[in-house]
Design an enzyme around this catalytic site. Structure first.
Site, PDB file in Angstrom:
ATOM      1  N   CYS A 172       2.998  -4.036  -2.224  1.00  0.00           N
ATOM      2  CA  CYS A 172       3.414  -2.785  -2.855  1.00  0.00           C
ATOM      3  C   CYS A 172       2.278  -1.809  -3.135  1.00  0.00           C
ATOM      4  O   CYS A 172       2.400  -0.619  -2.798  1.00  0.00           O
ATOM      5  CB  CYS A 172       4.257  -3.041  -4.101  1.00  0.00           C
ATOM      6  SG  CYS A 172       3.979  -4.595  -4.943  1.00  0.00           S
ATOM      7  N   ARG A 188      -1.081 -16.091  -1.914  1.00  0.00           N
ATOM      8  CA  ARG A 188      -1.011 -16.288  -3.359  1.00  0.00           C
ATOM      9  C   ARG A 188      -1.492 -17.690  -3.663  1.00  0.00           C
ATOM     10  O   ARG A 188      -1.114 -18.635  -2.973  1.00  0.00           O
ATOM     11  CB  ARG A 188       0.440 -16.154  -3.861  1.00  0.00           C
ATOM     12  CG  ARG A 188       1.030 -14.794  -3.610  1.00  0.00           C
ATOM     13  CD  ARG A 188       2.461 -14.707  -4.115  1.00  0.00           C
ATOM     14  NE  ARG A 188       3.032 -13.430  -3.708  1.00  0.00           N
ATOM     15  CZ  ARG A 188       4.305 -13.091  -3.903  1.00  0.00           C
ATOM     16  NH1 ARG A 188       5.127 -13.941  -4.507  1.00  0.00           N
ATOM     17  NH2 ARG A 188       4.749 -11.918  -3.510  1.00  0.00           N
ATOM     18  N   GLN A 211       6.054 -11.620   4.363  1.00  0.00           N
ATOM     19  CA  GLN A 211       7.335 -11.105   3.884  1.00  0.00           C
ATOM     20  C   GLN A 211       7.893 -10.071   4.858  1.00  0.00           C
ATOM     21  O   GLN A 211       7.131  -9.346   5.485  1.00  0.00           O
ATOM     22  CB  GLN A 211       7.150 -10.420   2.531  1.00  0.00           C
ATOM     23  CG  GLN A 211       6.657 -11.319   1.441  1.00  0.00           C
ATOM     24  CD  GLN A 211       6.412 -10.544   0.159  1.00  0.00           C
ATOM     25  OE1 GLN A 211       5.743  -9.517   0.153  1.00  0.00           O
ATOM     26  NE2 GLN A 211       6.957 -11.034  -0.935  1.00  0.00           N
ATOM     27  N   ASP A 249       8.917  -7.242   4.101  1.00  0.00           N
ATOM     28  CA  ASP A 249       8.865  -6.455   2.878  1.00  0.00           C
ATOM     29  C   ASP A 249       9.137  -4.990   3.179  1.00  0.00           C
ATOM     30  O   ASP A 249       8.866  -4.519   4.282  1.00  0.00           O
ATOM     31  CB  ASP A 249       7.456  -6.604   2.290  1.00  0.00           C
ATOM     32  CG  ASP A 249       7.405  -6.238   0.824  1.00  0.00           C
ATOM     33  OD1 ASP A 249       8.468  -6.029   0.224  1.00  0.00           O
ATOM     34  OD2 ASP A 249       6.278  -6.154   0.292  1.00  0.00           O
ATOM     35  N   HIS A 256       9.402  -1.037   0.840  1.00  0.00           N
ATOM     36  CA  HIS A 256       9.541  -0.307  -0.424  1.00  0.00           C
ATOM     37  C   HIS A 256      10.252   0.995  -0.137  1.00  0.00           C
ATOM     38  O   HIS A 256       9.868   1.724   0.770  1.00  0.00           O
ATOM     39  CB  HIS A 256       8.168  -0.086  -1.055  1.00  0.00           C
ATOM     40  CG  HIS A 256       7.524  -1.374  -1.453  1.00  0.00           C
ATOM     41  ND1 HIS A 256       6.695  -2.072  -0.613  1.00  0.00           N
ATOM     42  CD2 HIS A 256       7.674  -2.131  -2.570  1.00  0.00           C
ATOM     43  CE1 HIS A 256       6.333  -3.203  -1.202  1.00  0.00           C
ATOM     44  NE2 HIS A 256       6.912  -3.271  -2.388  1.00  0.00           N
ATOM     45  N   LYS A 303      16.286  -6.758 -11.377  1.00  0.00           N
ATOM     46  CA  LYS A 303      16.261  -7.189  -9.991  1.00  0.00           C
ATOM     47  C   LYS A 303      17.502  -7.969  -9.587  1.00  0.00           C
ATOM     48  O   LYS A 303      18.170  -8.584 -10.413  1.00  0.00           O
ATOM     49  CB  LYS A 303      15.003  -8.027  -9.716  1.00  0.00           C
ATOM     50  CG  LYS A 303      14.959  -9.353 -10.437  1.00  0.00           C
ATOM     51  CD  LYS A 303      13.682 -10.108 -10.045  1.00  0.00           C
ATOM     52  CE  LYS A 303      13.575 -11.405 -10.822  1.00  0.00           C
ATOM     53  NZ  LYS A 303      12.328 -12.127 -10.558  1.00  0.00           N
ATOM     54  N   HIS A 355      11.567  -2.377  -4.464  1.00  0.00           N
ATOM     55  CA  HIS A 355      10.951  -3.443  -3.670  1.00  0.00           C
ATOM     56  C   HIS A 355      12.097  -4.249  -3.077  1.00  0.00           C
ATOM     57  O   HIS A 355      12.985  -4.661  -3.822  1.00  0.00           O
ATOM     58  CB  HIS A 355      10.140  -4.411  -4.537  1.00  0.00           C
ATOM     59  CG  HIS A 355       9.105  -3.775  -5.399  1.00  0.00           C
ATOM     60  ND1 HIS A 355       7.771  -4.034  -5.249  1.00  0.00           N
ATOM     61  CD2 HIS A 355       9.207  -2.905  -6.441  1.00  0.00           C
ATOM     62  CE1 HIS A 355       7.082  -3.359  -6.172  1.00  0.00           C
ATOM     63  NE2 HIS A 355       7.934  -2.671  -6.899  1.00  0.00           N
TER      64      HIS A 355
END
Length: 648
Positions: free
Chosen positions: A344, A373, A391, A393, A395, A475, A521
């Site tokens: 992000c 991570r 991911q 991912d 945004h 979320k 997200h």
RNA sequence: GCUGCUGUAGCUCAGAGGUAGAGCACUCCCUUGGUAAGGGAGAGGUCGAGAGUUCAAUUCUCUCCAGCAGCACCA
């Protein structure tokens, strides 16, 4: 004495004295029901047979025939019986709590010495003894002071703490199984004799923090499973054995998909077969995202700490980040970097390049973002929970009023993809505002209701996780289940009011002023790694043809057929099918067995008959029967199956 | 990270204070066999790593690493 009216499930009502117990009601119907009864539902609440009924009510008496109530009581009473057995064997063990869970129960104990697997057998034997003694279960309501005094005298500090945590005014109920006593909400069976002595099993011991709090002592939890009869127990054990065969770690080895090794804990060495799955999914996702109005970007892996400080990660997430420091001797400048744990902040950097207009919104920025991570060692699990992953991912930068429409659009996008990938059903969880959060309450109100109504509008029910939202916004989680029923969050959508603020993202509105975008997200698969793990387990390795890394093996029956085998392989490859030849000096039985075990969806056998007719004999994974088809027909059929669903 | 358990051949596992074994897989030979294991021979191990005890440790003890189950964590 006052009279009350009790209405039975058949609609008939009868008068009873107020304070009558379900046990008395059952006995008044018939002596045998009185004996067989285990509990009752009174005005919708699950009632112990011994609790008095003081007002008009509907009532249903339960027996061991009633699955839901019977299983709950069996498991709950077994929890008590187990605790009793443990204290009978080791009197200074302290008891805590022991709730019912899926298929069984657990009970947490405080004891210096660990329980061993051998202890479980000893406890089980003692439990059977207790069950066979057929002692009555009795109950009383106590006042708080008496209960606390009792547990202080008994040196049961955890029970004292439990009582302290029970709200004032709520009844404190004591239960006795024979002479063994426990604080418990109930309800319970009439006697331990109603328990099936041959339909339970203690399965394993594990540590568990008192009250689920990592700062409190770790207790020893013993898990058990229980059913109504021996047959159901056996079926459950068989189911577990079957589930173990679907474990992605086992199948990953058998199908030669990937491996992991000590030198890189929590990271994956993808083998050609596994990487084929990965790239197939990634290609598919890329096409789907482009079609749905996303733009794709790519951002750095190693990023200076300053950005993480600005984003808040340095503060809140540092423990989970891999910090990269360049050896001072060689460093030209002394920088501290971190591998990105999320994409992000980098995406905001892309957004911030150049002025953005309200006409640019909603801006859907996607990245197949590699993240690292430092996950706690105990959290690692195969390829489902790893330290290095990618991911799908994105945004979505949008205005507040777009949240609902974008959410609905996303849920539809996600469900279409899940459907393509064979997940017709999935759980949706909605997490709302946590205690400590950023942002004003009216903004949270708007965001929460937008998420909820968009979810409902898309036609999905959700479970509420109160207070489980991120500090920056509410979320949605889209949850899939692994082979043995463990839940894994895959897709997610999170509303974020905070990061655009912290990283100063702005756009120029129609009014000519600067405005703050909201960030959504979102991820569909979550991570490729976890999703592939789920995909393997839910299909037991038998992946859909288009995803299967090895789609077709063409196996010769005699070596004189080898030339035609290669011709078949080439024809299939030209048609876009992943085909390989097996012309080894082995019998067809051997080849069929081996390729079946490694989950190849289609085996084409070629002998002299096929060579003469230019046919193949096709066998599909999991099927016994075979079919003879011409090479052209097979190539045509399989070419269609090999095509991803979005391109068909 | 915490509690417990585990770590021996590519895989699944047996074993014992005196430097290791099975089945499958692998290689070679024989076999050309019609839908879930044809036969034979061979090769393969620093017993997770380090330290300690011992005449002797892969076996016992300790530390570390990794894995498994659960708990906590999953912003």
């Amino acid at each position: 004495m006052a009279q009350i009216s009790l209405t039975f499930p058949d609609g008939n009502a009868r008068e009873f004295d107020a304070g009558v117990t379900p046990a008395e009601v059952a006995s008044s119907i018939s002596k045998s029901l009185g004996k067989k009864a285990i509990s009752a539902t009174v005005n919708g609440a699950h009632f112990d047979l011994q609790w008095p009924i003081n007002e008009d009510a509907s009532i249903a008496i339960h027996t061991l025939q009633d699955d839901d109530q019977a299983l709950e009581l069996i498991r709950h009473d077994l929890a008590h019986v187990m605790a009793r057995a443990v204290q009978a064997i080791w009197p200074d063990v302290k008891v805590t709590i022991g709730p019912v869970r899926d298929y069984g129960w657990f009970y947490d104990f405080d004891r210096e010495e660990p329980f061993t697997p051998e202890d479980l057998g000893v406890i089980e034997a003692k439990m059977k003894e207790i069950i066979n003694a057929r002692e009555p279960v009795t109950t009383e309501v106590w006042d708080r002071a008496r209960a606390i005094k009792h547990y202080e005298d008994a040196n049961e500090p955890f029970k004292v703490e439990l009582i302290d945590r029970i709200p004032e005014g709520e009844d404190l109920r004591m239960y006795w199984h024979g002479d063994w006593q426990d604080l418990c909400r109930g309800p319970h069976l009439q006697t331990t004799g109603q328990l099936p002595a041959d339909a339970f099993k203690l399965t394993h011991v594990a540590g568990a923090y008192w009250l689920g709090d990592a700062t409190r002592p770790m207790l020893q939890r013993i898990y058990g499973v229980a059913f109504k009869n021996r047959k159901d127990l056996k079926a459950h054990m068989t189911m577990l054995e079957e589930a173990a065969k679907r474990d992605h770690r086992k199948l990953g080895r058998e199908m030669d998909l990937f491996h992991m090794q000590e030198e890189a804990p929590g990271q994956i060495f993808w083998h050609p077969n596994g990487w084929r799955i990965y790239t197939t999914l990634q290609d598919y996702m890329r096409r789907m995202q482009e079609r749905d109005g996303y733009v794709e970007v790519n951002t750095p892996q190693v990023v200076d700490r300053q950005l993480w400080e600005a984003s808040g990660h340095w503060d809140k997430y540092q423990e989970n980040m891999f910090i990269v420091e360049v050896d001072e001797e060689h460093a030209r400048e002394k920088a501290i970097n971190a591998l990105k744990p999320m994409n992000c902040p980098c995406h905001v950097q892309v957004f911030n390049q150049g002025l953005k207009s309200y006409r640019d919104l909603p801006l859907r920025m996607a990245e197949f973002g590699s993240c690292n991570r430092y996950e706690p060692s105990g959290a690692l699990h195969g390829i489902m929970r790893v330290r290095g992953f990618t991911q799908d991912d994105a945004h979505i930068f949008c205005a507040e009023q777009d949240i609902e429409a974008e959410t609905k659009k996303f849920i539809e996008f996600l469900s279409a993809i899940y459907k393509d990938l064979g997940f017709e059903k999935f759980a949706v969880k909605f997490s709302d505002r946590p205690e400590t959060r950023a942002g004003e309450d009216d903004v949270w109100d708007k965001a929460e209701s937008a998420l909820k109504s968009a979810t409902e509008a898309a036609g999905y029910d959700f479970d509420l996780n109160p207070g489980e939202g991120a500090f920056y916004g509410p979320k949605l989680e889209f949850v899939l289940t692994d082979a043995i029923g463990r839940d894994w969050q895959c897709g997610t959508l999170q509303v974020d009011f905070v990061l655009p603020e912290r990283l100063d993202a702005t756009y120029i509105g129609a009014d000519g002023d600067k405005h703050r975008p909201v960030m959504l997200h979102r991820a569909v698969l979550g991570s490729f790694e976890r999703f592939i793990g789920i995909l393997i387990e839910s299909n037991a390795g038998k992946l859909p043809f288009w995803i299967a890394p090895r789609q077709v093996v063409v196996a010769s029956i005699v070596s004189d057929a080898d030339d035609f085998v290669h011709e078949v392989v080439n024809t299939l490859r030209a048609a876009g099918v992943r085909a390989e030849a097996d012309t080894r000096n082995e019998k067809i039985n051997y080849k069929v067995r081996e390729h079946s075990l490694s989950k190849v969806p289609v085996i084409l056998a070629v002998g002299m008959k096929e060579v003469e007719d230019r046919t193949v004999t096709m066998r599909r994974l999991g099927q016994k029967q075979t079919a003879v088809e011409t090479l052209e027909a097979v190539a045509e059929t399989l070419a269609v199956e090999a095509t991803p669903p979005d391109l068909r």
